[in-house]
Design an enzyme around this catalytic site. Structure first.
Site, PDB file in Angstrom:
ATOM      1  N   SER A 195      40.128  45.610  37.005  1.00 58.28           N
ATOM      2  CA  SER A 195      41.710  45.351  36.716  1.00 58.28           C
ATOM      3  C   SER A 195      41.130  43.787  35.729  1.00 58.28           C
ATOM      4  CB  SER A 195      42.101  45.076  37.393  1.00 58.28           C
ATOM      5  OG  SER A 195      42.137  44.671  38.566  1.00 58.28           O
TER       6      SER A 195
ATOM      7  N   ASN B 182      39.620  44.395  32.569  1.00 59.47           N
ATOM      8  CA  ASN B 182      40.507  44.978  31.396  1.00 59.47           C
ATOM      9  C   ASN B 182      41.345  44.661  31.864  1.00 59.47           C
ATOM     10  OD1 ASN B 182      37.586  46.242  30.669  1.00 59.47           O
ATOM     11  ND2 ASN B 182      37.160  46.650  33.150  1.00 59.47           N
ATOM     12  N   TYR B 183      42.516  44.786  32.598  1.00 57.09           N
ATOM     13  CA  TYR B 183      44.083  44.891  32.316  1.00 57.09           C
ATOM     14  C   TYR B 183      44.439  43.639  32.749  1.00 57.09           C
ATOM     15  CZ  TYR B 183      43.260  49.623  32.919  1.00 57.09           C
ATOM     16  OH  TYR B 183      42.770  51.198  32.703  1.00 57.09           O
ATOM     17  N   LEU B 184      44.373  42.455  32.762  1.00 57.79           N
ATOM     18  CA  LEU B 184      44.580  41.317  33.142  1.00 57.79           C
ATOM     19  C   LEU B 184      44.423  40.396  32.476  1.00 57.79           C
ATOM     20  CD1 LEU B 184      43.788  41.207  37.111  1.00 57.79           C
ATOM     21  CD2 LEU B 184      46.120  41.929  36.378  1.00 57.79           C
TER      22      LEU B 184
ATOM     23  N   SER C  11      49.140  43.522  33.867  1.00 59.86           N
ATOM     24  CA  SER C  11      49.749  41.952  34.294  1.00 59.86           C
ATOM     25  C   SER C  11      50.642  41.640  35.060  1.00 59.86           C
ATOM     26  CB  SER C  11      49.543  41.658  32.902  1.00 59.86           C
ATOM     27  OG  SER C  11      48.132  41.844  32.306  1.00 59.86           O
TER      28      SER C  11
END
Length: 504
Positions: A458, A461-463, A333
């Site tokens: 991403s 799931n990640y940002l 992030s």
DNA sequence: TATGAAACTTAGCACTCTCTAA
DNA sequence: TTAGAGAGTGCTAAGTTTCATA
């Protein structure tokens, strides 16, 4: 059994050599002793024919089928959760088939059995309408556990693991969990400097375990490696994460390509995706790695005093909710945020180039997290076609400029309204073509850079979605350009929450 | 401390659907 | 009208983390 053999044949065709025949009866077993002698051609062509027939369906048939499917989703695809109608993620059971697994999986080719009602556990409220099993069957169990989120579970026979039916990401429970996850990552932002100081200090600790922990944490933080749990030998493909790295997965170069203290990583990670990276590290990290690999062989654990459990216990003592994977979320992030800041040109009004900046920022994260994909089929041909288009557009622009020139001189010699209009028209045409050219060039760049990189993982799931939402608002980019419908549903909580002042 | 089960998130691939340009 | 590309979706395997138990 026919389907089973067809699949086995497919495995064989793909050069897979492990299979087992669990479904044959005694007589079949005595008749069929060597699959190599079996001829599956008819079976294969039968299924090919079926597939052709499906493709050749008429428009009406397709419509009809679509309707039926929608009705099915309407009936089985939703549940009532605390009085809200919520979409279910995977309401269809997994069909029987041959287990493939990813990479070099020891269980590849095993038969995944058909699930029957007697395998199924239902989880719902006591006073709800409990689904009825098919006639003549019983559920394994009906329970009422509101401490978990699954609606249905069963045990899958190949790996002997539980499988679940759960809600769609757009649901409230999943959304709240997602939000929570990013709040923990934000929390890490304010603690990370201190944590980094700590592991820098620990790199010189007298205690071996502490030193190993410090180096592992350095990797997890700097390279966004996964935690790396131990795995049972022979139960799955040989893949590793940080704590399970073995000496054979790294090479130490005191000098390489003009740089000092290079660690060359080469290992298979989740889904047997290769992680290959040459990284300059701190001198002290390098010294520690030399120490950790001393008197060890390739297959020995690099961090022999460390596992994910002790690592996570330590992390939890530093910050509430902190585990190894929070670093991945946090670093992903924060990378997006920094890249957006760096790459967005506030003076460029063009939405397409804004999106290119966004995709590039997204891509930096995907590279960090090693999210790869197989290059699309015919990639180089596609690239070639795009470049041809660009060249053609450039020629068109040259031509149009020429025409503008002559229209201009026409107008100079004859200052009539018609000539002026003709000239203006030509000028507009050049502008239009130039815009099209920019768009094409942007597309080509984006495509080329994205050849073997998967952005979706991403993004999903990640940002922290609030970073994206705020960026869109700040630069007047429609959110639809970054998130499709499904993604907007998943991130509804973020879209509703944030304005352009959000700070991760 | 070790082990294993349970519950959840994260992952890439293959397919289908939709759009676009020839 | 059609082929091909790209977008979107479904699928299910493969991770992480937590928790219970020995």
């Amino acid at each position: 059994i026919v389907e089973h053999f067809v699949t086995i044949q497919l495995f064989r065709l793909k050069k897979f050599n492990k299979w087992e025949v669990q479904v044959m009866n005694k007589q079949e077993r005595s008749t069929i002793t060597d699959l190599g002698k079996c001829n599956f051609r008819d079976v294969c062509s039968y299924f090919q024919q079926k597939s052709e027939e499906r493709k050749a369906r008429s428009k009406e048939e397709k419509q009809e089928e679509k309707k039926k499917n929608e009705a099915l989703i309407e009936e089985f695809g939703f549940c009532d959760w605390d009085g809200h109608r919520e979409k279910i993620g995977n309401f269809r059971l997994e069909p029987p088939g041959l287990f493939r697994g990813r990479g070099n999986h020891p269980k590849m080719g095993k038969l995944k059995k058909r699930i029957i009602p007697e395998n199924i556990t239902i989880n719902c409220s006591k006073n709800s309408k409990i689904p009825k099993p098919p006639a003549g069957h019983k559920w394994k169990e009906v329970r009422h556990d509101n401490a978990v989120t699954w609606l249905v579970s069963w045990t899958e026979n190949v790996q002997n693991q539980n499988k679940y039916i759960m809600l769609n990401p757009s649901s409230r429970v999943k959304g709240e969990k997602d939000w929570q996850k990013y709040e923990v990552a934000r929390n890490l932002k304010s603690k990370v400097d201190r944590i980094r100081e700590d592991y820098m200090r620990d790199l010189k600790s007298d205690e071996m375990m502490v030193r190993q922990r410090a180096v592992a944490l350095y990797f997890i933080d700097k390279l966004a490696l996964r935690a790396g749990n131990e795995k049972e030998d022979g139960e799955s493909a040989d893949t590793v994460g940080c704590c399970s790295l073995r000496c054979e997965h790294i090479k130490l170069h005191k000098h390489l390509d003009g740089k000092d203290f290079i660690v060359e990583f080469d290992f298979l990670g989740k889904d047997s995706i290769r992680y290959y990276n040459k990284v300059p590290v701190l001198k002290q990290v390098f010294k520690n790695l030399v120490l950790f690999t001393e008197n060890k062989e390739g297959p020995d654990d690099l961090f022999d005093r460390l596992n994910t459990s002790t690592l996570n216990k330590y992390l939890n003592s530093l910050m509430d909710g902190l585990t190894a994977k929070v670093f991945r979320t946090y670093n992903a992030s924060i990378t997006l945020l920094n890249q957006l800041l760096e790459l967005t040109d506030p003076d460029d009004e063009n939405v397409a180039s804004k999106i290119l900046s966004y995709n590039r920022a997204n891509r930096a994260v995907a590279v960090l997290c090693n999210h790869q994909r197989a290059a699309p089929k015919n990639f180089s041909e596609q690239m070639g076609r795009m470049n041809e288009k660009i060249e053609k557009k450039q020629r068109d622009i040259q031509d149009a400029k020429q025409e503008t020139k002559s229209a201009k001189s026409d107008y100079k010699h004859n200052k009539s309204e018609a000539k002026r209009k003709a000239y203006e028209g030509k000028k507009k045409k050049v502008e239009r073509l130039q815009e099209q050219l920019i768009k094409l060039e942007v597309q080509a760049t984006d495509k080329e850079e994205n050849k073997e990189i998967a952005l979706g993982t991403s993004k999903l799931n990640y940002l922290d979605p609030r970073i994206t939402v705020a960026w869109c608002k700040k630069y007047s980019v429609p959110i639809e350009k970054c998130y499709n419908k499904t993604q907007r549903d998943k991130f509804a909580w973020a879209i509703a929450m944030v304005d352009d002042t959000y700070v991760f």
